[in-house]
Scaffold this motif. Structure first.
Motif, PDB file in Angstrom:
ATOM      1  N   GLY A   8      -7.309  -6.438  54.634  1.00 12.52           N
ATOM      2  CA  GLY A   8      -9.501  -5.660  54.612  1.00 12.52           C
ATOM      3  C   GLY A   8      -9.626  -6.790  54.534  1.00 12.52           C
ATOM      4  N   GLY A   9     -10.722  -6.164  54.543  1.00 16.55           N
ATOM      5  CA  GLY A   9     -12.294  -7.605  54.158  1.00 16.55           C
ATOM      6  C   GLY A   9     -13.572  -6.278  54.657  1.00 16.55           C
ATOM      7  N   VAL A  10     -15.025  -7.498  54.133  1.00 12.98           N
ATOM      8  CA  VAL A  10     -16.115  -6.749  54.734  1.00 12.98           C
ATOM      9  C   VAL A  10     -16.589  -8.041  54.968  1.00 12.98           C
ATOM     10  CG1 VAL A  10     -16.601  -7.292  52.071  1.00 12.98           C
ATOM     11  CG2 VAL A  10     -17.725  -5.674  53.042  1.00 12.98           C
ATOM     12  N   PHE A  11     -17.836  -7.921  55.317  1.00 11.53           N
ATOM     13  CA  PHE A  11     -18.507  -8.801  56.055  1.00 11.53           C
ATOM     14  C   PHE A  11     -20.192  -7.717  55.843  1.00 11.53           C
ATOM     15  CE2 PHE A  11     -18.347  -6.134  59.658  1.00 11.53           C
ATOM     16  CZ  PHE A  11     -19.886  -5.868  60.148  1.00 11.53           C
ATOM     17  N   GLY A  12     -21.144  -8.402  55.463  1.00 19.17           N
ATOM     18  CA  GLY A  12     -22.833  -8.869  55.444  1.00 19.17           C
ATOM     19  C   GLY A  12     -23.506 -10.159  54.783  1.00 19.17           C
ATOM     20  N   VAL A  13     -24.567  -9.894  55.190  1.00 20.23           N
ATOM     21  CA  VAL A  13     -26.017 -10.170  55.575  1.00 20.23           C
ATOM     22  C   VAL A  13     -26.157 -10.355  53.984  1.00 20.23           C
ATOM     23  CG1 VAL A  13     -28.329 -10.905  56.424  1.00 20.23           C
ATOM     24  CG2 VAL A  13     -26.852  -9.366  57.616  1.00 20.23           C
ATOM     25  N   ALA A  14     -27.180 -12.073  53.409  1.00 20.98           N
ATOM     26  CA  ALA A  14     -27.410 -12.451  52.342  1.00 20.98           C
ATOM     27  C   ALA A  14     -28.770 -12.844  52.298  1.00 20.98           C
ATOM     28  CB  ALA A  14     -26.058 -13.958  51.708  1.00 20.98           C
ATOM     29  N   ILE A  15     -29.120 -12.115  51.613  1.00 18.97           N
ATOM     30  CA  ILE A  15     -30.836 -12.419  51.625  1.00 18.97           C
ATOM     31  C   ILE A  15     -31.215 -12.733  50.192  1.00 18.97           C
ATOM     32  CG2 ILE A  15     -32.933 -11.643  52.217  1.00 18.97           C
ATOM     33  CD1 ILE A  15     -32.036 -12.349  54.584  1.00 18.97           C
ATOM     34  N   ARG A  16     -31.731 -13.611  49.362  1.00 18.57           N
ATOM     35  CA  ARG A  16     -31.552 -14.034  48.361  1.00 18.57           C
ATOM     36  C   ARG A  16     -30.883 -13.235  48.075  1.00 18.57           C
ATOM     37  NH1 ARG A  16     -36.377 -12.915  51.034  1.00 18.57           N
ATOM     38  NH2 ARG A  16     -36.869 -10.713  50.245  1.00 18.57           N
ATOM     39  N   ARG A  17     -30.979 -12.273  46.379  1.00 18.96           N
ATOM     40  CA  ARG A  17     -29.940 -12.463  45.608  1.00 18.96           C
ATOM     41  C   ARG A  17     -29.417 -11.234  45.813  1.00 18.96           C
ATOM     42  NH1 ARG A  17     -32.331 -12.036  40.206  1.00 18.96           N
ATOM     43  NH2 ARG A  17     -30.731 -10.893  39.874  1.00 18.96           N
ATOM     44  N   ALA A  18     -29.309 -10.687  46.922  1.00 21.21           N
ATOM     45  CA  ALA A  18     -29.051  -9.268  48.011  1.00 21.21           C
ATOM     46  C   ALA A  18     -27.732  -9.496  48.951  1.00 21.21           C
ATOM     47  CB  ALA A  18     -29.811  -8.200  48.199  1.00 21.21           C
ATOM     48  N   PHE A  19     -26.923  -8.904  49.095  1.00 16.81           N
ATOM     49  CA  PHE A  19     -25.621  -8.545  50.047  1.00 16.81           C
ATOM     50  C   PHE A  19     -25.141  -7.582  50.649  1.00 16.81           C
ATOM     51  CE2 PHE A  19     -21.691  -8.196  51.462  1.00 16.81           C
ATOM     52  CZ  PHE A  19     -20.791  -9.494  52.003  1.00 16.81           C
ATOM     53  N   ALA A  62     -35.355  -8.930  59.822  1.00 15.77           N
ATOM     54  CA  ALA A  62     -35.162  -7.384  59.709  1.00 15.77           C
ATOM     55  C   ALA A  62     -34.612  -6.906  58.531  1.00 15.77           C
ATOM     56  CB  ALA A  62     -34.647  -6.711  60.948  1.00 15.77           C
ATOM     57  N   TYR A  63     -33.722  -8.054  58.396  1.00 14.36           N
ATOM     58  CA  TYR A  63     -33.321  -7.845  56.463  1.00 14.36           C
ATOM     59  C   TYR A  63     -33.829  -7.976  55.629  1.00 14.36           C
ATOM     60  CZ  TYR A  63     -28.423  -6.394  58.031  1.00 14.36           C
ATOM     61  OH  TYR A  63     -27.754  -6.382  58.901  1.00 14.36           O
ATOM     62  N   GLN A  64     -34.784  -9.097  55.239  1.00 14.83           N
ATOM     63  CA  GLN A  64     -35.877  -9.417  54.815  1.00 14.83           C
ATOM     64  C   GLN A  64     -36.521  -7.830  54.798  1.00 14.83           C
ATOM     65  OE1 GLN A  64     -37.478 -12.374  56.474  1.00 14.83           O
ATOM     66  NE2 GLN A  64     -35.723 -14.398  55.384  1.00 14.83           N
ATOM     67  N   ARG A  65     -36.946  -7.139  55.349  1.00 15.35           N
ATOM     68  CA  ARG A  65     -37.298  -5.862  55.103  1.00 15.35           C
ATOM     69  C   ARG A  65     -37.348  -4.765  54.589  1.00 15.35           C
ATOM     70  NH1 ARG A  65     -39.695  -9.859  58.453  1.00 15.35           N
ATOM     71  NH2 ARG A  65     -41.823 -10.632  58.260  1.00 15.35           N
ATOM     72  N   GLU A  79     -22.343 -18.509  61.556  1.00 17.28           N
ATOM     73  CA  GLU A  79     -22.681 -20.013  61.298  1.00 17.28           C
ATOM     74  C   GLU A  79     -24.002 -20.472  60.893  1.00 17.28           C
ATOM     75  OE1 GLU A  79     -22.462 -19.677  65.799  1.00 17.28           O
ATOM     76  OE2 GLU A  79     -20.462 -19.284  65.853  1.00 17.28           O
ATOM     77  N   ALA A  80     -24.884 -19.851  60.880  1.00 14.95           N
ATOM     78  CA  ALA A  80     -26.666 -20.003  60.505  1.00 14.95           C
ATOM     79  C   ALA A  80     -26.403 -20.236  58.957  1.00 14.95           C
ATOM     80  CB  ALA A  80     -27.724 -19.647  60.708  1.00 14.95           C
ATOM     81  N   GLY A  81     -25.452 -19.486  58.429  1.00 13.92           N
ATOM     82  CA  GLY A  81     -24.994 -20.012  56.723  1.00 13.92           C
ATOM     83  C   GLY A  81     -25.814 -18.317  56.032  1.00 13.92           C
ATOM     84  N   HIS A  82     -25.855 -17.228  57.488  1.00 15.33           N
ATOM     85  CA  HIS A  82     -26.782 -16.571  56.742  1.00 15.33           C
ATOM     86  C   HIS A  82     -25.734 -15.120  56.119  1.00 15.33           C
ATOM     87  CE1 HIS A  82     -30.461 -18.296  56.717  1.00 15.33           C
ATOM     88  NE2 HIS A  82     -30.057 -18.304  57.882  1.00 15.33           N
ATOM     89  N   ALA A  83     -24.614 -14.985  57.042  1.00 16.70           N
ATOM     90  CA  ALA A  83     -24.016 -13.916  57.072  1.00 16.70           C
ATOM     91  C   ALA A  83     -21.956 -14.595  55.955  1.00 16.70           C
ATOM     92  CB  ALA A  83     -23.152 -12.783  58.175  1.00 16.70           C
ATOM     93  N   HIS A  84     -21.876 -13.882  55.168  1.00 10.68           N
ATOM     94  CA  HIS A  84     -20.654 -13.876  54.810  1.00 10.68           C
ATOM     95  C   HIS A  84     -19.584 -12.669  55.203  1.00 10.68           C
ATOM     96  CE1 HIS A  84     -22.832 -16.984  53.869  1.00 10.68           C
ATOM     97  NE2 HIS A  84     -24.232 -16.309  53.556  1.00 10.68           N
ATOM     98  N   SER A  85     -18.220 -13.388  55.057  1.00 12.45           N
ATOM     99  CA  SER A  85     -16.751 -12.261  54.688  1.00 12.45           C
ATOM    100  C   SER A  85     -16.542 -12.613  53.449  1.00 12.45           C
ATOM    101  CB  SER A  85     -16.320 -12.054  56.011  1.00 12.45           C
ATOM    102  OG  SER A  85     -15.463 -13.624  56.368  1.00 12.45           O
ATOM    103  N   PHE A  86     -15.651 -10.848  53.228  1.00 14.68           N
ATOM    104  CA  PHE A  86     -14.433 -11.513  51.899  1.00 14.68           C
ATOM    105  C   PHE A  86     -13.565 -10.740  52.618  1.00 14.68           C
ATOM    106  CE2 PHE A  86     -18.730 -11.488  50.057  1.00 14.68           C
ATOM    107  CZ  PHE A  86     -19.075 -12.797  49.322  1.00 14.68           C
TER     108      PHE A  86
END
Length: 157
Positions: A146-157, A39-42, A125-132
């Motif tokens: 505070g914080g933010v989370f998201g999915v990293a796909i190539r150069r996009a977050f 999904a995120y890749q598209r 856990e699979a290394g694709h989603a990250h938090s700050f």
């Protein structure tokens, strides 16, 4: 009418997303890591309320943040200079998600359901989603401010 996805079904072409509601593309499927990555890749993301089927969206236009265009406000600049906080990454992913899911003021409900928390924790856990995370000194020691989370796909977050 939008398509109903069964396990393993591919997403339909983005051109089939509805204009109203903007970007609704499909329903059903699952929240497994392969499906979420596909999904995120598209440019597709899940967004639904608890008790509803999984809905998949790709609105037009999509919001894009360009870091080089970010401007630091005067108040943020003062806070940065004060340095009374600590920024970390990937140290409290589930806690950031839980705080983002918590009710705010008079708002009721959230799209960040327990199923979504679990799915994004699997992505993490699979290394694709990250938090700050932003931490400050509180009454009981260092606390998540505070914080933010998201999915990293190539150069996009």
């Amino acid at each position: 009418m939008i398509p109903w996805l069964r396990r393993g079904d591919p997403f339909p072409p983005l051109a089939l997303a509805l204009a109203e509601p903007n970007g609704l593309l499909a329903a059903g499927g699952d929240l497994g890591v392969p499906r979420l990555l596909a999904a995120y890749q598209r440019g597709i993301f899940p967004w639904f309320s608890p008790g509803e089927p999984i809905l998949w969206w790709s609105p037009d236009p999509r919001m894009v943040l360009f870091p080089e265009e970010f401007r630091v406000s005067r108040s943020l600049r003062k806070r940065i200079v004060r340095g009374d906080y600590q920024i970390t990454s990937d140290t409290a992913f589930a806690q950031v998600m839980a705080e983002c899911a918590a009710p705010r003021g008079d708002e009721r409900g959230t799209w960040i359901s327990p199923a979504m928390v679990q799915a994004y924790c699997w992505l993490h856990e699979a290394g694709h989603a990250h938090s700050f995370e932003a931490w400050v000194q509180g009454e009981n020691g260092v606390e998540l401010a505070g914080g933010v989370f998201g999915v990293a796909i190539r150069r996009a977050f």
